[in-house]
Design an enzyme around this catalytic site. Structure first.
Site, PDB file in Angstrom:
ATOM      1  N   CYS A 172     -11.122   1.417  -7.598  1.00 45.58           N
ATOM      2  CA  CYS A 172     -10.208   1.795  -6.523  1.00 45.58           C
ATOM      3  C   CYS A 172     -10.211   0.672  -5.504  1.00 45.58           C
ATOM      4  CB  CYS A 172     -10.653   3.106  -5.871  1.00 45.58           C
ATOM      5  SG  CYS A 172      -9.620   3.630  -4.483  1.00 45.58           S
TER       6      CYS A 172
ATOM      7  N   ASP B 296      -3.252   5.339  -3.175  1.00 45.01           N
ATOM      8  CA  ASP B 296      -3.672   6.270  -2.131  1.00 45.01           C
ATOM      9  C   ASP B 296      -2.574   7.272  -1.806  1.00 45.01           C
ATOM     10  OD1 ASP B 296      -6.238   5.399  -1.778  1.00 45.01           O
ATOM     11  OD2 ASP B 296      -5.812   4.134  -0.043  1.00 45.01           O
TER      12      ASP B 296
ATOM     13  N   ARG C 258      -9.756  -2.264   8.524  1.00 49.46           N
ATOM     14  CA  ARG C 258     -10.376  -0.938   8.507  1.00 49.46           C
ATOM     15  C   ARG C 258     -11.778  -0.988   9.129  1.00 49.46           C
ATOM     16  NH1 ARG C 258     -12.530   2.919   3.914  1.00 49.46           N
ATOM     17  NH2 ARG C 258     -11.734   4.926   4.583  1.00 49.46           N
TER      18      ARG C 258
ATOM     19  N   TRP D 121       0.845  -1.192   0.000  1.00 50.06           N
ATOM     20  CA  TRP D 121       0.000   0.000   0.000  1.00 50.06           C
ATOM     21  C   TRP D 121       0.886   1.250   0.000  1.00 50.06           C
ATOM     22  CZ3 TRP D 121      -0.453   4.008   3.621  1.00 50.06           C
ATOM     23  CH2 TRP D 121      -1.497   4.913   3.375  1.00 50.06           C
TER      24      TRP D 121
ATOM     25  N   ASP E 103     -16.711  11.777  -1.833  1.00 52.62           N
ATOM     26  CA  ASP E 103     -16.103  10.521  -1.416  1.00 52.62           C
ATOM     27  C   ASP E 103     -16.834   9.951  -0.200  1.00 52.62           C
ATOM     28  OD1 ASP E 103     -13.765   8.599  -0.600  1.00 52.62           O
ATOM     29  OD2 ASP E 103     -13.091   9.483  -2.480  1.00 52.62           O
ATOM     30  N   ASP E 104     -16.168   9.130   0.565  1.00 50.27           N
ATOM     31  CA  ASP E 104     -16.728   8.383   1.689  1.00 50.27           C
ATOM     32  C   ASP E 104     -17.409   9.308   2.705  1.00 50.27           C
ATOM     33  OD1 ASP E 104     -17.294   6.390   3.505  1.00 50.27           O
ATOM     34  OD2 ASP E 104     -15.212   5.758   3.779  1.00 50.27           O
TER      35      ASP E 104
ATOM     36  N   TRP F  61     -15.497   3.278  -7.390  1.00 50.57           N
ATOM     37  CA  TRP F  61     -15.823   2.003  -6.739  1.00 50.57           C
ATOM     38  C   TRP F  61     -14.606   1.549  -5.947  1.00 50.57           C
ATOM     39  CZ3 TRP F  61     -19.288  -2.149  -9.322  1.00 50.57           C
ATOM     40  CH2 TRP F  61     -19.294  -3.332  -8.580  1.00 50.57           C
ATOM     41  N   ASP F  62     -14.712   1.613  -4.642  1.00 49.74           N
ATOM     42  CA  ASP F  62     -13.589   1.285  -3.760  1.00 49.74           C
ATOM     43  C   ASP F  62     -13.723  -0.131  -3.220  1.00 49.74           C
ATOM     44  OD1 ASP F  62     -11.207   1.738  -2.419  1.00 49.74           O
ATOM     45  OD2 ASP F  62     -11.892   3.582  -1.473  1.00 49.74           O
ATOM     46  N   MET F  63     -12.623  -0.663  -2.679  1.00 49.15           N
ATOM     47  CA  MET F  63     -12.587  -1.998  -2.066  1.00 49.15           C
ATOM     48  C   MET F  63     -11.376  -2.015  -1.141  1.00 49.15           C
ATOM     49  SD  MET F  63     -11.241  -5.266  -1.917  1.00 49.15           S
ATOM     50  CE  MET F  63     -10.083  -5.303  -3.271  1.00 49.15           C
ATOM     51  N   ASN F  64     -11.634  -1.976   0.169  1.00 45.81           N
ATOM     52  CA  ASN F  64     -10.570  -1.618   1.106  1.00 45.81           C
ATOM     53  C   ASN F  64     -10.058  -2.739   1.999  1.00 45.81           C
ATOM     54  OD1 ASN F  64      -9.783   1.248   0.877  1.00 45.81           O
ATOM     55  ND2 ASN F  64     -11.961   1.602   1.104  1.00 45.81           N
TER      56      ASN F  64
END
Length: 739
Positions: free
Chosen positions: A527, A549, A444, A200, A367-368, A478-481
């Protein structure tokens, strides 16, 4: 371009103006590899290139013939247990416990064009004469299983695309425990392996090491392609440079667990393979059922690493990315994340948007933090409805106000994840991926939804679609954390567990397909904590990806340079962020931050209302500059000139397709003391054409700029002034135009 079948020798020759790929059917009925490389003339027979020999006590296929052993023959799709002791391309478990199998040649088909892969992303053609495809049919006589090996060669690219399809036609079920997309046996191991590795905030660093006996590999077992390793590797000759020499690049069009490995035996044969990682994979096939592997793309170049990259860039930009946004210029965006994180109100977002509009920004991305009761990362993932405390008019109201400003509106989502503190978790705890009787790991403060289940994909899709139908949304991030741990599908049969990882990825693809079908005008950006799912599979659905990021310009030079080994500039999300940078705390000039971010899909990641008027003036000029050159950046030929992995400087350039306009960039990470003279040698110009350089008098022939170079020396050493900016973290742009 063509595919020739020599019936007497049972050899297939796939060729275009650049490459030849030759395979044949061996004496035992299995397909063997004969040649892959620079185009050669066709011949009635290439049998002389198949090397036999008595090496040691190897198992041999035919009684009394010690020359024919699968241990030493180069093959197309090898098995384990029939004499070959190297790593196999597949493994088939049978009802009686046996895992010995042997697929025998059963015919072929040659046709124009290229088939789509059901449920999977793949390179495509727009006209049948762009490519030709060979399918080789094989049959396992004991189990009744059939195997189709597919090879597509393109007219205009030195590319071979490969995949494998298993179909069970026997009465008893079989279990596929391994199924590679590509296997390539090379006649020697005199190569260096090129990979893209990291973590990361430092994704896709270039690593190069010589091949050695044994196994070397890149892989992911995280449920996604990962920050750590990219689903790509290349084999280059030791003398190959950035711009000269032989190289073979292999890229897997897939977003889940993968492996790319090279097995070098003790006789110098290098076996390269790429496909789904076999760890945790077990796919039961009953009569009439199929399994399709992802597609692998193989590029051969004699023009070095950069030549290989340019092939991938054009292929992936024009024949992998698709839809409205494939050829459309991308908007300049302002993203709210590093400006306000989750602490915002509608008025705050509108204040940023108003300033952004005045400076020339074209899209505001929220965003979030806009949904459920999301004020931090402990809650609300899965509750895809607006937070009315922050947004009294919901997404619809905010989007309308942004549109009224003359901007477009974009929205962040993370549909694959769930928080324990959410209405969705309280309603559907069985939707999580987890082992019910074991403690769960979190990442997270979130958990992974089971996208291998149709009802989960459908339920999440319905919530997202409800939001998008209600509001004017032009862009989705489209995020994936987090990665998948405790990989277990609740309330499912044991047989389903070996399918979880792959079915999860198919579920992600299915939701992307559904959203893009319903909302064809939306620009999707993938993302995954930045670069954890920057892979070709995602580019099929989302033509751009948030590259990392890490928004620090100096770190981004390495990240973008490494990413460009495979992926085009049009796929890289690149933003200017505030200083001190939020990841490295480095203070970098605003000019340098923009000079790095120009080479991708450009935008800003800061609260513009905290800037001084002089900074706003500079940003207005940056945006105008990018709008002038964004088509060139997205569609031009990209050349890497100086590697940031080899020193404290870097350089790259983009050349228009007609060679008339060039944008070159030079970056210096640290200021040298009393620096030596320096020239930057450009690439891709017309030798006999004359070029002007903006800001410099006169004109220059292309051959001079390429072979003697462009003077970029500094003359400041603390005694006399120099117009060139001095100090650490400096950058320079050069605009050249053909006269």
């Amino acid at each position: 371009m063509g595919i020739v079948f020599h019936e007497r020798t049972k050899e297939f020759h796939l060729y275009n103006q650049d490459i030849s790929y030759i395979l044949g059917i061996l004496e035992n009925g299995q397909p063997g590899q004969i040649y892959y490389g620079k185009r050669i003339h066709d011949s009635d027979s290439f049998q002389h290139l198949i090397e036999y020999g008595i090496k040691d006590m190897a198992p041999c296929a035919f009684e009394g013939n010690r020359m024919f052993s699968m241990e030493y023959l180069r093959q197309e799709y090898p098995s384990y247990g029939r004499g070959d002791m190297r790593y196999p391309a597949y493994e088939l478990h049978q009802a009686d416990g046996s895992r010995v199998s042997e697929f025998i040649y059963d015919g072929y088909s040659i046709f124009n064009g290229k088939k789509r892969l059901f449920g999977l992303p793949a390179v495509y053609v727009e006209a049948e004469d762009e490519a030709e495809t060979l399918e080789i049919f094989l049959k396992e006589n004991v189990t009744g299983t059939k195997l189709t090996l597919s090879y597509t060669i393109f007219r205009d690219f030195p590319v071979i695309c490969r995949n494998a399809l298993f179909r069970q036609e026997g009465k008893e079920p079989v279990v596929l425990k391994n199924a590679m997309s590509l296997c390539l046996d090379l006649p020697d191991a005199d190569y260096e392996m090129v990979t893209l590795t990291g973590a990361w905030a430092r994704e896709r660093y270039i690593k190069i090491h010589p091949l050695h006996e044994g196994v070397q590999a890149v892989y992911s077992m995280r449920g996604h392609s990962s920050h750590q390793f990219n689903p790509f590797f290349a084999l280059k000759r030791h003398e190959t440079t950035e711009h000269t020499g032989e190289i073979i690049g292999m890229s897997l069009i897939y977003s889940g667990n993968f492996i790319g490995q090279v097995n070098v035996d003790t006789f110098g044969v290098a076996r390269a393979m790429a496909g789904i990682h076999p760890e945790g994979f077990a796919w039961t096939l009953r009569k009439g059922e199929c399994f399709q592997t992802p597609e692998a793309v193989c590029v051969y170049s004699q023009d070095g690493l950069n030549g290989m990259s340019q092939v991938f860039h054009k292929l992936y930009r024009k024949r992998l990315a698709r839809g409205k946004w494939r050829d459309k210029v991308r908007p300049v965006v302002i993203n709210s994340w590093e400006a306000v994180f989750m602490d915002f109100t509608e008025n705050k977002i509108l204040e940023i948007a108003e300033t952004a509009k005045d400076l020339g920004v074209e899209m505001m991305v929220l965003d979030d933090g806009w949904f459920g009761k999301r004020d931090d990362d402990t809650s609300s993932l899965g509750d895809w409805y607006p937070n009315r405390d922050k947004l009294p008019g919901g997404i619809k109201g905010l989007a309308q106000k942004i549109e009224n400003l003359g901007m477009r509106f974009g929205l962040w989502i993370e549909p694959e994840m769930i928080s324990k503190d959410s209405d969705l978790y309280r309603k559907h705890p069985e939707w999580l991926i987890r082992v019910p009787y074991r403690q769960m790991c979190h990442g997270r403060n979130q958990y992974v939804l089971d996208f291998s289940k149709d009802e989960v994909v459908e339920g999440i899709g319905n919530m997202i679609i409800s939001v998008l139908k209600d509001a004017e949304v032009s862009y989705i991030k489209w995020d994936m954390n987090r990665s998948i741990s405790e990989a277990f599908s609740q309330n499912c049969e044991p047989e389903a567990q070996g399918k979880l990882f792959h079915k999860y990825v198919l579920g992600v693809y299915r939701l992307y397909e559904r959203l893009e079908t319903e909302f064809p005008d939306i620009l999707f950006e993938s993302c995954a904590s930045g670069g954890a799912r920057f892979d070709p599979g995602m580019l099929y659905y989302a033509p751009q990806c948030w590259t990392s990021d890490n928004t620090d310009a100096i770190e981004r030079i390495r990240i973008q340079y490494g990413t460009s080994v495979v992926y085009p500039l049009s796929s890289m999300g690149c933003h200017v962020s505030a200083v001190p940078n939020h990841q490295t705390f480095r203070n970098t000039p605003l000019k340098t931050r923009a000079d790095v971010a120009y080479f991708g899909c450009f935008g800003y990641e800061m609260d513009l209302n905290t800037l001084h008027e002089e900074e706003k003036r500079e940003i207005r000029e940056q945006i105008a500059f990018y709008k002038t050159y964004r088509s060139l950046i997205a569609e031009g030929k990209f050349y890497r000139l100086l590697s940031p992995f080899e020193g404290d400087e870097a350089a790259w350039m983009v050349v228009s397709e007609d060679n008339r306009v060039i944008l070159a960039a030079y970056y210096r990470m640290r200021q040298p003391s009393n620096a030596p003279y320096k020239r930057l040698r450009l690439k891709g110009l017309e030798a006999g054409a004359r070029y002007s350089i903006e800001g410099r008098e006169g004109s220059y022939y292309g051959d001079e700029l390429m072979y003697t170079g462009m003077v970029i020396s500094d003359y400041a050493c603390g005694i006399r002034p120099d117009p060139t900016r001095q100090g650490d973290y400096q950058s320079r742009l050069f605009i050249l135009k053909m006269l």
